[in-house]
Design an enzyme around this catalytic site. Structure first.
Site, mmCIF file in Angstrom:
data_model
loop_
_atom_site.group_PDB
_atom_site.id
_atom_site.type_symbol
_atom_site.label_atom_id
_atom_site.label_comp_id
_atom_site.label_asym_id
_atom_site.label_seq_id
_atom_site.Cartn_x
_atom_site.Cartn_y
_atom_site.Cartn_z
ATOM 1 N N TYR A 35 0.847 -1.193 0.000
ATOM 2 C CA TYR A 35 0.000 0.000 0.000
ATOM 3 C C TYR A 35 0.889 1.252 0.000
ATOM 4 C CZ TYR A 35 -3.362 3.477 1.640
ATOM 5 O OH TYR A 35 -4.138 4.599 1.762
ATOM 6 N N ASP A 36 1.902 1.233 0.865
ATOM 7 C CA ASP A 36 2.810 2.391 0.945
ATOM 8 C C ASP A 36 3.487 2.671 -0.383
ATOM 9 O OD1 ASP A 36 2.152 2.740 3.534
ATOM 10 O OD2 ASP A 36 3.955 1.788 4.361
ATOM 11 N N SER A 81 -30.122 15.219 19.657
ATOM 12 C CA SER A 81 -29.448 14.293 20.580
ATOM 13 C C SER A 81 -30.427 13.174 20.926
ATOM 14 C CB SER A 81 -28.892 15.063 21.774
ATOM 15 O OG SER A 81 -29.831 15.175 22.746
ATOM 16 N N LEU A 82 -30.060 12.308 21.839
ATOM 17 C CA LEU A 82 -30.898 11.135 22.115
ATOM 18 C C LEU A 82 -31.449 11.186 23.527
ATOM 19 C CD1 LEU A 82 -28.600 8.330 20.665
ATOM 20 C CD2 LEU A 82 -30.851 8.944 19.791
ATOM 21 N N GLU A 119 -27.393 -1.020 18.425
ATOM 22 C CA GLU A 119 -25.956 -0.946 18.128
ATOM 23 C C GLU A 119 -25.253 -0.192 19.256
ATOM 24 O OE1 GLU A 119 -25.258 2.196 14.907
ATOM 25 O OE2 GLU A 119 -27.419 2.092 15.066
ATOM 26 N N LYS A 121 -23.295 2.550 21.409
ATOM 27 C CA LYS A 121 -23.231 4.011 21.382
ATOM 28 C C LYS A 121 -21.770 4.393 21.586
ATOM 29 C CE LYS A 121 -25.479 8.045 23.408
ATOM 30 N NZ LYS A 121 -24.311 8.811 23.807
ATOM 31 N N ASP A 123 -18.428 6.380 22.173
ATOM 32 C CA ASP A 123 -18.118 7.555 22.987
ATOM 33 C C ASP A 123 -17.080 8.421 22.276
ATOM 34 O OD1 ASP A 123 -18.434 9.180 25.100
ATOM 35 O OD2 ASP A 123 -17.368 7.936 26.549
ATOM 36 N N ARG A 142 -21.022 18.730 15.596
ATOM 37 C CA ARG A 142 -22.442 18.911 15.886
ATOM 38 C C ARG A 142 -22.705 20.338 16.382
ATOM 39 N NH1 ARG A 142 -25.370 18.092 20.649
ATOM 40 N NH2 ARG A 142 -27.567 17.751 20.235
ATOM 41 N N GLU A 183 -19.959 9.117 14.298
ATOM 42 C CA GLU A 183 -19.159 9.438 15.476
ATOM 43 C C GLU A 183 -17.683 9.273 15.135
ATOM 44 O OE1 GLU A 183 -21.168 10.315 17.873
ATOM 45 O OE2 GLU A 183 -20.090 10.142 19.776
ATOM 46 N N TYR A 235 -23.715 6.392 11.515
ATOM 47 C CA TYR A 235 -24.911 5.769 12.092
ATOM 48 C C TYR A 235 -26.221 6.317 11.535
ATOM 49 C CZ TYR A 235 -24.248 9.756 15.261
ATOM 50 O OH TYR A 235 -24.039 10.996 15.781
ATOM 51 N N LYS A 300 -33.124 1.913 17.740
ATOM 52 C CA LYS A 300 -33.824 2.741 16.753
ATOM 53 C C LYS A 300 -34.938 1.942 16.102
ATOM 54 C CE LYS A 300 -29.434 4.877 15.730
ATOM 55 N NZ LYS A 300 -28.282 4.928 14.845
ATOM 56 N N LYS A 324 -28.065 3.800 28.501
ATOM 57 C CA LYS A 324 -26.719 4.144 28.975
ATOM 58 C C LYS A 324 -26.242 3.134 30.018
ATOM 59 C CE LYS A 324 -24.922 7.843 28.478
ATOM 60 N NZ LYS A 324 -25.005 9.275 28.297
ATOM 61 N N CYS A 418 10.615 2.047 54.599
ATOM 62 C CA CYS A 418 9.276 1.465 54.679
ATOM 63 C C CYS A 418 8.432 2.278 55.671
ATOM 64 C CB CYS A 418 9.374 0.011 55.139
ATOM 65 S SG CYS A 418 7.753 -0.676 55.528
ATOM 66 N N CYS A 421 7.808 -0.143 58.942
ATOM 67 C CA CYS A 421 8.836 -0.663 59.851
ATOM 68 C C CYS A 421 10.146 0.121 59.769
ATOM 69 C CB CYS A 421 9.077 -2.145 59.600
ATOM 70 S SG CYS A 421 9.858 -2.479 58.026
ATOM 71 N N CYS A 436 9.849 -3.390 50.629
ATOM 72 C CA CYS A 436 10.364 -3.459 51.988
ATOM 73 C C CYS A 436 10.922 -4.880 52.124
ATOM 74 C CB CYS A 436 9.247 -3.242 52.997
ATOM 75 S SG CYS A 436 9.773 -3.700 54.657
ATOM 76 N N CYS A 441 8.069 -7.326 58.621
ATOM 77 C CA CYS A 441 7.438 -6.000 58.604
ATOM 78 C C CYS A 441 5.953 -6.146 58.942
ATOM 79 C CB CYS A 441 7.614 -5.369 57.226
ATOM 80 S SG CYS A 441 6.540 -3.943 56.947
HETATM 81 S S1 IVH Z 1 -28.041 7.891 16.509
HETATM 82 C C1 IVH Z 1 -30.975 11.763 16.457
HETATM 83 N N1 IVH Z 1 -26.243 6.075 16.906
HETATM 84 O O1 IVH Z 1 -24.851 9.860 20.793
HETATM 85 C C2 IVH Z 1 -29.637 11.373 16.908
HETATM 86 N N2 IVH Z 1 -25.942 8.197 17.944
HETATM 87 O O2 IVH Z 1 -26.427 11.223 22.877
HETATM 88 C C3 IVH Z 1 -29.298 10.077 16.265
HETATM 89 N N3 IVH Z 1 -23.871 8.372 19.217
HETATM 90 O O3 IVH Z 1 -25.115 12.978 19.281
HETATM 91 C C4 IVH Z 1 -28.105 9.569 16.854
HETATM 92 N N4 IVH Z 1 -23.129 6.336 18.813
HETATM 93 O O4 IVH Z 1 -23.112 11.575 18.650
HETATM 94 C C5 IVH Z 1 -26.624 7.331 17.178
HETATM 95 N N5 IVH Z 1 -24.691 4.377 17.145
HETATM 96 C C6 IVH Z 1 -25.079 5.620 17.401
HETATM 97 C C7 IVH Z 1 -24.315 6.489 18.187
HETATM 98 C C8 IVH Z 1 -24.784 7.767 18.453
HETATM 99 C C9 IVH Z 1 -22.871 7.499 19.417
HETATM 100 C C10 IVH Z 1 -23.897 9.730 19.789
HETATM 101 C C11 IVH Z 1 -24.252 10.792 18.785
HETATM 102 C C12 IVH Z 1 -25.345 11.625 19.421
HETATM 103 C C13 IVH Z 1 -25.234 11.215 20.833
HETATM 104 C C14 IVH Z 1 -26.567 11.388 21.511
#
Ligand code: IVH
Length: 675
Positions: A35-36, A81-82, A119, A121, A123, A142, A183, A235, A300, A324, A418, A421, A436, A441
């Site tokens: 590849y390189d 957000s969720l 699936e 989540k 981080d 975001r 993500e 996602y 979902k 969570k 120590c 002791c 020690c 001791c």
């Molecule tokens: S779906 C309408 N799927 O979690 C939002 N989010 O707390 C749909 N995240 O801002 C998000 N893994 O950054 C989705 N498999 C996943 C995720 C995911 C991480 C994050 C995402 C979102 C945050 C919400």
């Protein structure tokens, strides 16, 4: 010129193809070196022919530093957000809620069950990639959900982000406009490497991979981002209009077909809440083993038309839910760093913390491992720190938050004596351990007693740290054997102990005498002899008397026992004090269940192997013998029961003949093993 043009085109296609195989499918077709070579050739040709350069060439992933801070990007559709939940009960309620809404809208029947995807989540940090005509035109964070920062140059350095989408065989046409969400994250290993190198360079460390990923995509110089090994999982999409598919799962497959990376192996379709819960349990169970950090799982509704129908509340969609996990990290403050002395004498720095609840357990102390770790992470008394408690392991201080220091924090240094002791400590040359050396001791003895009575050792129910400390400090118990001389009256002398508890304790001490050899060996607290080595020793010797007399040769012949462990066992039993203690324990009536089946013709017998065996390696033969309770030695002596002679045996055969030792051919050996 035509030829060059053609070669450049082919190289770009080949490199993109291999990027896809490697980063999206995790299934490379060529070696890194190959590849390189392709990549270097393309860089060279583009340099020689600047007129043929192209913004979507794979070489453009490392762009020029942007001149200013990040510009703003407005998301066409807000990045929501969720909604979070923390229990399976809430997951069931979510399913009920969703169904009720859909039944009311006459979208599904009363008794119809709904499909969901589940699936991990991830981080990391959420980003949106925008592709026009298949070309990556922008990448943005975001931000507040409506407006994010333009991180296009940095996103281009991430190899899991395709610069150009491609329609692969079996996939559908790429829409003119595609807004992909996902993500960006940093793998745990890359995070460790990054923090190590930052420490070496005197820079502050990142508290966790998420901060490291966020810090990296917000680098002004994309070359710095490029060095940070970030990755991405997609996602979802901003608007599924052009994707023309029916379910979330199909949508994910479609994204993968265009070259985008999805968490393919871990996206599951579940048909009811029970399946969702099973799947959540599996993800949580496998969490530690994943190469990246996750903080939960996302559920979902699978059908995209139903997602549309359900719509969204102010900031969260009604069709998705985040389950969570209990967080395994929290921040708190170190009030003091104390040095503890372990049963083998090792000095371990331990942080006393302002109490903090992590995953439902109050944590007051956390290990700092050793002085090198403290120096590497620059952890000081008074620091605010991130503490982690994962599974059964002892809580640890992950990192200090250097940015919130106020100057009163005190650096740590290991004492030269120590703390219990006063004996001068010893540093083992190649180990990070400070010790020690005083076997008497008080710290060492007390820890050895705690270990001896612990659940996985002699399992004396009811003797906790407090009782051990009292027994030791009042001189009633000086070593483990003294425990078996304790009387009811002795126990009654302890603070706040009642008749019944004292009686129970005496009964527990009595009961613990009937144990297994491996527990007993483990309980002795020999350096380097943990539970598995203890089991191996019990299986190999089957008798404590034989173990106390074992020679270096006997021990190193056991597969899995190196010279270090063997040396430590020998010196333990060479010491007259420990030998005397073992005798007193046995004299008090400590006895063992049979640890192997006596009727095996191999058990208790001593073997020497010479020459080459055809059917197995020598190490395998050794293991087979040990598993049946036999012993393997490397020299023939009067006490050898069998010599196994393979092809081209050496002088050992002559010696065995001279000493009248039984000689086994390979066939005879296999028959004896009952194979
Ligand atoms: S779906 C309408 N799927 O979690 C939002 N989010 O707390 C749909 N995240 O801002 C998000 N893994 O950054 C989705 N498999 C996943 C995720 C995911 C991480 C994050 C995402 C979102 C945050 C919400």
């Amino acid at each position: 010129m035509e030829d060059i043009n053609k070669e450049i085109k082919e190289l770009r296609e080949a490199i993109e193809h291999h990027n896809y195989r490697y980063y999206v499918l995790d299934s490379p077709e060529i070696s890194d070196a190959e590849y390189d070579r392709l990549f270097k050739r393309l860089v060279l040709l583009e340099k020689e022919h600047p007129d043929l350069a192209a913004p979507d060439s794979p070489t453009q992933r490392v762009g020029a530093p942007s001149q200013s801070a990040f510009s703003e990007v407005k998301h066409r559709r807000p990045m929501l957000s969720l909604e979070n939940c923390f229990s399976y009960e809430e997951v069931k309620e979510f399913d009920q809620r969703v169904k009720k809404l859909l039944v009311k809208a006459s979208a599904i029947g009363q008794s119809e069950s709904l499909e969901y995807t589940v699936e991990p989540k991830i981080d990391g940090l959420a980003v949106e990639l925008v592709y026009r005509g298949g070309l990556l035109v922008s990448a943005a964070t975001r931000g507040d959900g409506y407006v994010g920062e333009n991180i296009t140059a940095n996103a281009k350095t991430i190899l899991a982000v395709p610069l150009r989408l491609e329609k692969r065989p079996g996939s559908t046409a790429i829409p003119d406009l595609l807004e992909v969400r996902g993500e960006i994250y940093m793998e745990k290993e890359a995070f460790d490497i990054l923090n190590k190198s930052r420490t070496v360079n005197g820079e502050s460390v990142f508290a966790n991979p998420r901060n490291a990923a966020a810090g990296s995509v917000r680098q002004l110089d994309p070359k710095v981002t490029a060095r940070r090994s970030l990755s991405m999982f997609c996602y979802g999409v901003g608007s599924p209009d052009g994707a023309e598919c029916f379910t979330q799962y199909e949508l994910m497959m479609r994204l993968q077909g265009w070259g985008l990376r999805i968490n393919r192996a871990l996206i599951k379709v579940c048909r009811n809440p029970e399946e969702i819960i099973l799947c959540l349990g599996e993800i949580e169970r496998d969490r530690e083993g994943l190469p990246y950090e996750i903080d939960g799982a996302v559920i979902k509704v699978n059908r995209l038309d139903l997602q549309d129908l359900l719509g969204e509340k102010a900031r969260t969609p009604r069709w998705a839910l985040a389950y969570k996990f209990k967080p395994n990290q929290e921040t708190t403050r170190i009030t003091k760093i104390e040095v503890q002395v372990g049963r083998t004498g090792a000095l371990t720095p331990v942080a006393h913390l302002e109490p903090v609840s992590i995953g439902g357990v109050v944590v007051r102390r956390a290990t700092l491992h050793n002085e090198q770790e403290i120096a590497r992470k620059d952890i000081r008394e008074g620091d605010r720190v991130v503490v982690q408690r994962a599974g059964d392991v002892i809580p640890e201080v992950v990192t200090a938050i250097h940015s919130v220091r106020n100057g009163t924090e005190k650096p740590f240094s290991m004492p030269s004596e120590c703390p219990l002791c006063g004996t001068a400590v010893v540093r083992r040359p190649n180990e990070k351990i400070v010790e020690c050396p005083n076997a008497g001791c008080p710290g060492r003895v007390r820890e050895a007693l705690k270990h001896f009575v612990s659940r996985r050792a002699m399992n004396i129910d009811g003797i906790g740290d407090k009782i051990i400390t009292q027994l030791y400090e009042r001189g009633m118990v000086k070593d483990p054997a003294d425990i078996y001389a304790l009387t009811f009256e002795d126990i009654m002398k302890l603070d706040k102990i009642e008749d019944k508890a004292a009686g129970n304790l005496i009964a527990a001490i009595e009961k613990s005498k009937y144990t297994t050899l491996s527990r007993f060996i483990y309980a002795l607290g020999i350096r380097h002899v943990g539970e598995s080595v203890a089991q191996l020793l019990a299986d190999s010797f089957g008798d404590i008397g034989l173990l106390t007399k074992a020679t270096e040769e006997d021990l190193t012949a056991i597969p899995g026992l190196g010279p270090e462990i063997s040396g430590s066992i020998i010196s333990f039993f060479d010491d007259s004090t420990t030998r005397d203690m073992v005798d007193r324990l046995l004299g008090a009536g400590v006895s063992f269940e049979e640890t192997f089946v006596r009727e095996s013709p191999v058990s208790g017998k001593s073997f020497v192997i010479t020459g080459t065996l055809e059917s197995m390696k020598r190490s395998e033969a050794q293991e087979l013998i040990v598993r049946r309770g036999g012993r393997v030695s490397s020299t023939v002596s009067k006490s050898t029961d069998f010599l196994v002679a393979g092809q081209s045996p050496g002088s050992k055969l002559d010696k065995a003949k001279k000493l009248g030792v039984s000689i086994l051919s390979e066939d005879g050996f296999l028959r004896l093993l009952e194979i």
